[in-house]
Design a protein around this motif. Sequence first.
Motif, PDB file in Angstrom:
ATOM      1  N   ASP A 259      38.364  73.699  30.355  1.00  0.00           N
ATOM      2  CA  ASP A 259      37.030  73.318  30.821  1.00  0.00           C
ATOM      3  C   ASP A 259      36.269  72.784  29.611  1.00  0.00           C
ATOM      4  N   VAL A 260      36.303  71.465  29.454  1.00  0.00           N
ATOM      5  CA  VAL A 260      35.753  70.835  28.252  1.00  0.00           C
ATOM      6  C   VAL A 260      34.237  70.711  28.375  1.00  0.00           C
ATOM      7  N   PRO A 261      33.473  71.190  27.402  1.00  0.00           N
ATOM      8  CA  PRO A 261      32.017  71.010  27.477  1.00  0.00           C
ATOM      9  C   PRO A 261      31.641  69.545  27.345  1.00  0.00           C
ATOM     10  N   PRO A 262      30.669  69.079  28.122  1.00  0.00           N
ATOM     11  CA  PRO A 262      30.280  67.660  28.046  1.00  0.00           C
ATOM     12  C   PRO A 262      29.702  67.268  26.695  1.00  0.00           C
ATOM     13  N   THR A 263      29.296  68.244  25.918  1.00  0.00           N
ATOM     14  CA  THR A 263      28.732  67.934  24.600  1.00  0.00           C
ATOM     15  C   THR A 263      29.767  67.330  23.648  1.00  0.00           C
ATOM     16  N   LEU A 264      31.068  67.581  23.894  1.00  0.00           N
ATOM     17  CA  LEU A 264      32.080  66.966  23.033  1.00  0.00           C
ATOM     18  C   LEU A 264      32.084  65.451  23.202  1.00  0.00           C
ATOM     19  N   ALA A 265      32.050  64.995  24.455  1.00  0.00           N
ATOM     20  CA  ALA A 265      31.975  63.549  24.699  1.00  0.00           C
ATOM     21  C   ALA A 265      30.671  62.990  24.155  1.00  0.00           C
ATOM     22  N   ALA A 266      29.601  63.754  24.275  1.00  0.00           N
ATOM     23  CA  ALA A 266      28.305  63.304  23.769  1.00  0.00           C
ATOM     24  C   ALA A 266      28.351  63.131  22.253  1.00  0.00           C
ATOM     25  N   ARG A 267      28.913  64.102  21.567  1.00  0.00           N
ATOM     26  CA  ARG A 267      29.021  64.009  20.108  1.00  0.00           C
ATOM     27  C   ARG A 267      29.906  62.837  19.691  1.00  0.00           C
ATOM     28  N   LEU A 268      31.011  62.637  20.433  1.00  0.00           N
ATOM     29  CA  LEU A 268      31.905  61.533  20.112  1.00  0.00           C
ATOM     30  C   LEU A 268      31.214  60.191  20.331  1.00  0.00           C
ATOM     31  N   SER A 269      30.390  60.105  21.375  1.00  0.00           N
ATOM     32  CA  SER A 269      29.657  58.857  21.619  1.00  0.00           C
ATOM     33  C   SER A 269      28.712  58.539  20.462  1.00  0.00           C
ATOM     34  N   VAL A 270      28.110  59.557  19.882  1.00  0.00           N
ATOM     35  CA  VAL A 270      27.219  59.349  18.735  1.00  0.00           C
ATOM     36  C   VAL A 270      28.007  58.832  17.535  1.00  0.00           C
ATOM     37  N   GLU A 271      29.168  59.438  17.276  1.00  0.00           N
ATOM     38  CA  GLU A 271      29.972  59.009  16.131  1.00  0.00           C
ATOM     39  C   GLU A 271      30.471  57.581  16.316  1.00  0.00           C
ATOM     40  N   ILE A 272      30.851  57.225  17.554  1.00  0.00           N
ATOM     41  CA  ILE A 272      31.253  55.840  17.813  1.00  0.00           C
ATOM     42  C   ILE A 272      30.069  54.909  17.590  1.00  0.00           C
ATOM     43  N   GLY A 273      28.918  55.294  18.140  1.00  0.00           N
ATOM     44  CA  GLY A 273      27.726  54.464  17.995  1.00  0.00           C
ATOM     45  C   GLY A 273      27.278  54.303  16.561  1.00  0.00           C
ATOM     46  N   ALA A 274      27.572  55.296  15.732  1.00  0.00           N
ATOM     47  CA  ALA A 274      27.177  55.247  14.325  1.00  0.00           C
ATOM     48  C   ALA A 274      28.173  54.483  13.457  1.00  0.00           C
ATOM     49  N   GLY A 275      29.296  54.064  14.047  1.00  0.00           N
ATOM     50  CA  GLY A 275      30.245  53.245  13.305  1.00  0.00           C
ATOM     51  C   GLY A 275      31.393  53.968  12.651  1.00  0.00           C
ATOM     52  N   ARG A 276      31.495  55.276  12.868  1.00  0.00           N
ATOM     53  CA  ARG A 276      32.532  56.045  12.185  1.00  0.00           C
ATOM     54  C   ARG A 276      33.942  55.618  12.596  1.00  0.00           C
ATOM     55  N   PHE A 277      34.115  55.169  13.830  1.00  0.00           N
ATOM     56  CA  PHE A 277      35.452  54.861  14.336  1.00  0.00           C
ATOM     57  C   PHE A 277      35.663  53.369  14.592  1.00  0.00           C
ATOM     58  N   ASP A 278      34.990  52.526  13.838  1.00  0.00           N
ATOM     59  CA  ASP A 278      35.090  51.089  14.069  1.00  0.00           C
ATOM     60  C   ASP A 278      36.521  50.564  13.958  1.00  0.00           C
ATOM     61  N   ARG A 279      37.348  51.200  13.147  1.00  0.00           N
ATOM     62  CA  ARG A 279      38.745  50.766  13.006  1.00  0.00           C
ATOM     63  C   ARG A 279      39.520  50.947  14.299  1.00  0.00           C
ATOM     64  N   LEU A 280      39.019  51.777  15.212  1.00  0.00           N
ATOM     65  CA  LEU A 280      39.739  52.054  16.445  1.00  0.00           C
ATOM     66  C   LEU A 280      39.194  51.275  17.633  1.00  0.00           C
ATOM     67  N   ALA A 281      38.489  50.198  17.378  1.00  0.00           N
ATOM     68  CA  ALA A 281      38.014  49.355  18.477  1.00  0.00           C
ATOM     69  C   ALA A 281      39.197  48.895  19.319  1.00  0.00           C
ATOM     70  N   GLY A 282      39.022  48.933  20.640  1.00  0.00           N
ATOM     71  CA  GLY A 282      40.071  48.553  21.561  1.00  0.00           C
ATOM     72  C   GLY A 282      41.043  49.662  21.897  1.00  0.00           C
ATOM     73  N   ARG A 283      40.864  50.828  21.282  1.00  0.00           N
ATOM     74  CA  ARG A 283      41.767  51.955  21.509  1.00  0.00           C
ATOM     75  C   ARG A 283      40.998  53.129  22.135  1.00  0.00           C
ATOM     76  N   MET A 284      41.748  54.160  22.517  1.00  0.00           N
ATOM     77  CA  MET A 284      41.136  55.285  23.207  1.00  0.00           C
ATOM     78  C   MET A 284      40.923  56.465  22.262  1.00  0.00           C
TER      79      MET A 284
END
Length: 282
Positions: free
Chosen positions: A218-243
Amino acid sequence: MKLAGEVAVVTGAGRGIGRAIAQMQAQEGAKVALLARTAAEIGSVADAINAEGGAARAYPLDIVDGEAVAKAFATIERDLGPVSLLTNNAGAFSAYGPIWTVDPEDWRRDIETNTFGTFNCCRAALPRMIARGRGRIIVMTGGGTAVSFPMGSGYATSKAGLLRFAECVADTLVGSGVLVFAMDPGLVRTAMTERQLESESGRKYLTDIPRLFERGLDVPPTLAARLSVEIGAGRFDRLAGRMLMAARGDLDLDEAAVETIVASDLRSLRVNGMPPERPYTP
């Protein structure tokens, strides 16, 4: 604040994962536009964000309506400023069972909401992002993206298609300054999953869902929320187009792990046995 100065759009923002994403992006400094069909729900989320000192506005609409989506994005830009982060979270899953038993309209609606709705929002956001030379878009995948989901074929087809969609659009945008990512939030207990647990067809055909919850998945929705922030902040730009996967520890990925994913062509849809080279590079 990691998203200070950003204007973010979150679809399906009235409850569950979308609500958590909108709230966390606002807490990190973004001005957030909340999109969903139910005005009362996104109005409540906007009120909560604003009461906590954030900035949010509600825009009720159906993302399947391309004209309404286009008008909403123009209004959002006038109200809040240029959109720099779009999270396509809105989704549907109501066609449970073998394809010869499901209501064809339910199956069509799952595809239309998840895939065409995401297309509409991306199509509205992208020209403005491209003109400014910056922007990030998150496309939400889910169950059936990487493995078979025989009793949820419409949902799985749409979600697997969205992973390919993210890659296609990301490749189209190379060099533009605009990046597209796919994200799997994991199995979260939401209104959607509650319907699977409580409906007659859900209990009949989706028997793995209660078992997974019973096992503690039972995954808390805050994990996806935190990941969305990190993506939005540019931390994972190398993974564009990937999951990226909220429930698989991706918040802890370091640079070496990211480079391994890229070098090995992981987190993408591929035919088993094909060489690791990407089939198309613009």
